[in-house]
Design an enzyme around this catalytic site. Structure first.
Site, PDB file in Angstrom:
ATOM      1  NE  ARG A  23      74.673  18.124  24.233  1.00  0.00           N
ATOM      2  CZ  ARG A  23      74.593  18.723  25.417  1.00  0.00           C
ATOM      3  NH1 ARG A  23      73.445  19.216  25.828  1.00  0.00           N
ATOM      4  NH2 ARG A  23      75.634  18.826  26.186  1.00  0.00           N
ATOM      5  CG  ASP A  73      67.233  17.708  36.435  1.00  0.00           C
ATOM      6  OD1 ASP A  73      68.256  18.261  36.899  1.00  0.00           O
ATOM      7  OD2 ASP A  73      66.941  17.730  35.210  1.00  0.00           O
TER       8      ASP A  73
END
Ligand SMILES: C[S@@+](CC[C@H](N)C(=O)[O-])C[C@H]1O[C@@H](n2cnc3c(N)ncnc32)[C@H](O)[C@@H]1O
Length: 275
Positions: free
Chosen positions: A45, A147
């Site tokens: 990632r 978030d």
């Protein structure tokens, strides 16, 4: 090999020492617990950001994040979070919300709900659909959805989902969220659901810029990425942010060890009520 004897493969490798720097950053700033088993995933990632940022190798890239480069910090956290979610996930929580909590708010408001770690929005939109189903068009309710990941919040706010990525426990729930007449590949969540939700960026392990208390808090499948002391402190803070009689829903593999110590009583499967 380059002239300095460094191959592309060497650059793309996250060594022990650099992985420890990544894990320290993730833990100290965002609470994420990266165990060694996650190294291949983290490597894959973050390598994309190593390339895109122009850093060229992991130590240089990680140095940028350590120096607080805001753009890279945002990409770093987006790359490391797990955003899996779906509409009416763990449906028993929505059944409980609709049968045991929302009827008490008929003709009474405002109802304040917090979806903490809302990912791409399916959780707060499902809550909104439950509110519309029980309290109707004139519901006096607000849902705060937060978030830490800026990319996922942007997606959530768009309220547009590809047909292929929307799965529902049953077809009746699907029509609550989307107008059936919408046959387009990308479908927009019904407007009367979207307008109950406000999205904000919020890092749960930093001080919360939140005033007032909530009647219901959903924080599901978020604390699982934190270590035990961070989880315990999070549960205590949620308890302090609930109105008396308010409810906290947590994820299926999460647990509050000593609910009574923070003023909560078990009220159902992974459901707690404030005394
Ligand atoms: C697996 S998703 C859960 C989504 C939803 N609550 C559900 O159960 O379907 C976890 C979410 O927690 C968010 N998250 C992780 N660390 C966080 C933090 N420190 N503060 C706020 N949100 C965080 C991630 O960005 C991700 O969107």
């Amino acid at each position: 090999m380059t002239a300095l004897g460094v191959s592309q493969d060497d650059k793309a490798e996250l060594t022990d020492a650099v992985f420890r720097r990544v894990a320290r950053l993730a833990k100290d700033n965002w609470g994420l617990n990266l165990e060694d088993g996650k190294r291949p995933l983290v490597t894959a990632r973050l390598w994309k950001r190593v390339v895109a940022s122009g850093a060229g190798d992991f130590p240089t890239y990680v140095g940028k994040v350590e120096d607080g480069d805001q753009v890279e910090c945002d990409h770093f956290i987006s790359a490391l979070t797990t955003n899996v979610t779906h509409f009416f996930r763990e449906q028993h929580h929505f059944d409980f919300l609709e049968s045991a909590i929302l009827p008490g708010f008929r003709g009474r408001g405002p109802l304040r709900v917090w979806s903490a770690g809302c990912s791409s929005g399916q959780e707060p939109y499902s809550i909104a659909a439950s509110i519309r189903a029980v309290l109707g068009a004139s519901a006096d309710a607000r849902i705060l959805a937060t978030d830490v990941d800026p990319d996922i919040l942007e997606r959530a706010q768009k309220a547009v989902y590809a047909k292929s990525e929307t799965s529902f426990p049953n077809p009746a729930l699907e029509t609550r969220i989307f107008d059936k007449k919408q046959s387009a590949k990308h479908r927009h969540v019904r407007e009367n659901i979207v307008n109950l939700v406000t999205f904000r960026r919020l890092n749960l392990i930093q001080p919360w810029p939140i005033s007032g208390r909530f009647d219901v808090i959903f924080c599901r499948n978020v604390a699982i990425y934190f270590d035990k002391p961070t989880q315990a402190s999070l549960w205590a803070q949620f308890a302090a942010h609930l109105n008396p009689g308010g409810f906290l829903f947590i994820g299926h593999s999460e647990r509050i060890e000593t609910p009574a110590a923070i003023g909560l009583s078990p009220a159902g499967i992974t459901t707690y009520q404030k005394h």
